[in-house]
Design an enzyme around this catalytic site. Structure first.
Site, mmCIF file in Angstrom:
data_model
loop_
_atom_site.group_PDB
_atom_site.id
_atom_site.type_symbol
_atom_site.label_atom_id
_atom_site.label_comp_id
_atom_site.label_asym_id
_atom_site.label_seq_id
_atom_site.Cartn_x
_atom_site.Cartn_y
_atom_site.Cartn_z
ATOM 1 N N SER A 8 81.927 -10.698 43.526
ATOM 2 C CA SER A 8 81.580 -11.883 44.309
ATOM 3 C C SER A 8 82.266 -11.802 45.664
ATOM 4 C CB SER A 8 82.040 -13.148 43.583
ATOM 5 O OG SER A 8 82.049 -14.216 44.511
ATOM 6 N N HIS A 33 77.205 -10.270 44.356
ATOM 7 C CA HIS A 33 77.063 -11.685 44.011
ATOM 8 C C HIS A 33 77.406 -12.534 45.235
ATOM 9 C CE1 HIS A 33 77.015 -14.964 41.007
ATOM 10 N NE2 HIS A 33 78.028 -15.484 41.687
ATOM 11 N N ASP A 35 77.781 -16.231 46.692
ATOM 12 C CA ASP A 35 77.982 -17.622 46.284
ATOM 13 C C ASP A 35 77.634 -18.574 47.416
ATOM 14 O OD1 ASP A 35 78.961 -17.607 43.537
ATOM 15 O OD2 ASP A 35 80.611 -16.412 44.342
ATOM 16 N N MET A 37 77.192 -22.252 48.691
ATOM 17 C CA MET A 37 77.656 -23.608 48.356
ATOM 18 C C MET A 37 77.320 -24.553 49.500
ATOM 19 S SD MET A 37 81.362 -22.805 46.707
ATOM 20 C CE MET A 37 81.658 -21.353 45.688
ATOM 21 N N HIS A 66 73.627 -16.822 44.084
ATOM 22 C CA HIS A 66 73.978 -17.922 43.183
ATOM 23 C C HIS A 66 73.987 -19.206 44.010
ATOM 24 C CE1 HIS A 66 77.401 -19.782 40.508
ATOM 25 N NE2 HIS A 66 76.269 -20.453 40.425
ATOM 26 N N MET A 68 74.634 -22.732 44.547
ATOM 27 C CA MET A 68 75.332 -23.946 44.110
ATOM 28 C C MET A 68 74.981 -25.017 45.127
ATOM 29 S SD MET A 68 78.825 -22.057 42.945
ATOM 30 C CE MET A 68 78.365 -20.607 43.867
ATOM 31 N N MET A 138 78.483 -20.311 33.508
ATOM 32 C CA MET A 138 79.680 -20.506 34.331
ATOM 33 C C MET A 138 80.885 -20.640 33.396
ATOM 34 S SD MET A 138 78.898 -20.340 37.482
ATOM 35 C CE MET A 138 80.558 -20.701 38.074
ATOM 36 N N ASP A 177 80.323 -15.898 34.961
ATOM 37 C CA ASP A 177 80.859 -16.082 36.307
ATOM 38 C C ASP A 177 82.076 -16.999 36.280
ATOM 39 O OD1 ASP A 177 81.271 -16.380 39.018
ATOM 40 O OD2 ASP A 177 79.345 -17.337 39.442
HETATM 41 C C1 DX5 Z 1 82.688 -19.953 41.631
HETATM 42 C C2 DX5 Z 1 81.762 -18.830 41.989
HETATM 43 C C3 DX5 Z 1 82.201 -17.532 41.473
HETATM 44 C C4 DX5 Z 1 83.531 -17.059 41.990
HETATM 45 C C5 DX5 Z 1 84.162 -16.240 40.934
HETATM 46 O O1 DX5 Z 1 82.073 -21.149 41.943
HETATM 47 O O2 DX5 Z 1 80.453 -19.073 41.472
HETATM 48 O O3 DX5 Z 1 81.196 -16.533 41.667
HETATM 49 O O4 DX5 Z 1 83.426 -16.290 43.167
HETATM 50 O O5 DX5 Z 1 85.435 -15.889 41.353
HETATM 51 P P1 DX5 Z 1 86.528 -15.379 40.341
HETATM 52 O O6 DX5 Z 1 86.015 -14.106 39.719
HETATM 53 O O7 DX5 Z 1 87.709 -15.168 41.208
HETATM 54 O O8 DX5 Z 1 86.756 -16.429 39.301
HETATM 55 ZN ZN ZN Z 2 78.993 -17.360 41.485
#
Ligand code: DX5
Ligand code: ZN
Length: 217
Positions: A8, A33, A35, A37, A66, A68, A138, A177
């Protein structure tokens, strides 16, 4: 099943996303990956389709986006155009519209994945298991990297894998994740996950290629 490692980039230097994507490919990652947000579905804001588009020419690896975000439906087109290979949408954001949205993603020729948060029952993913390209469990509350793996996630992964086997989709990718480390990845894979997201574990290590290999091994 083939284990795939999806570092990620949330935990990486945002000023160097292109170089990071190239480095991850050299280091043996299977997916990148991303993320996304929106400051609504989760408190932080990270980046959107423009950043995904900027990363795209730097790697041949699939970009695993991903989302969010509260209204993923309004942003699909942007991510498709940006070059996403896989788009994950949260059951908590889409509710009864999850299946339709997944079909819409697939109609664009992009792989579709449904996600559940730690507090959502794993059964929420069962309808999508029939036709989705991946399911994502998650194992931390979304929003931040570097959190601790929630142990109850193992039971959810196990129930999801058993359900997939029951419906004849033994080979369906199940992604996990949050909070994955070299130490706990073994039990996560034993529970039935095969696509492993890792932010802190990868970017917090000095030997990224070695860590990716150990996560896979
Ligand atoms: C959290 C993200 C993850 C995050 C995971 O909301 O969706 O993808 O980057 O990070 P680690 O592996 O550090 O928990
Ligand atoms: Zn993620």
């Amino acid at each position: 099943m083939k284990i795939k490692i999806a570092p990620s980039i949330l935990s990486s230097d945002f000023a160097k996303l292109g170089e990071t994507a190239e480095m991850l490919e050299r280091c043996g990652a299977d997916l990148i990956h991303c993320d996304v947000m929106d400051g609504n579905f989760v408190p932080p804001i990270t980046f959107g389709a423009q950043a995904v588009k900027a990363i795209r020419p730097h790697t041949a690896l699939p970009l695993d986006c991903h989302l969010m975000v509260l209204h993923p439906n309004t942003h699909l087109g942007e991510f498709v155009k940006a070059g996403a290979d896989l788009i994950s949408v949260h059951a908590e954001a889409c509710g009864a519209g999850t299946a339709d949205l997944l079909r819409e993603i697939q109609a664009h020729g992009v792989k579709a994945c449904a996600v559940v948060n730690p507090e959502t029952e794993i059964e929420a993913l069962f309808p999508a298991a029939e036709f989705a390209d991946m399911l994502l469990v998650m194992s931390v509350h979304p929003g931040w990297g570097g959190q601790k793996f929630i142990p109850e996630s193992l039971k959810k992964i196990e129930r999801l894998r058993n359900h997939c086997i029951r419906i004849g989709r033994d080979e369906l990718d199940i992604e996990v994740d949050g909070g994955v480390t070299v130490e706990n990845v073994g039990e996560i894979v034993s529970a039935g996950a095969n696509v492993i997201v890792a932010g802190n574990a990868v970017f917090g290590s000095r030997d990224i290629a070695g860590t990716i290999a150990r996560l896979r091994g």
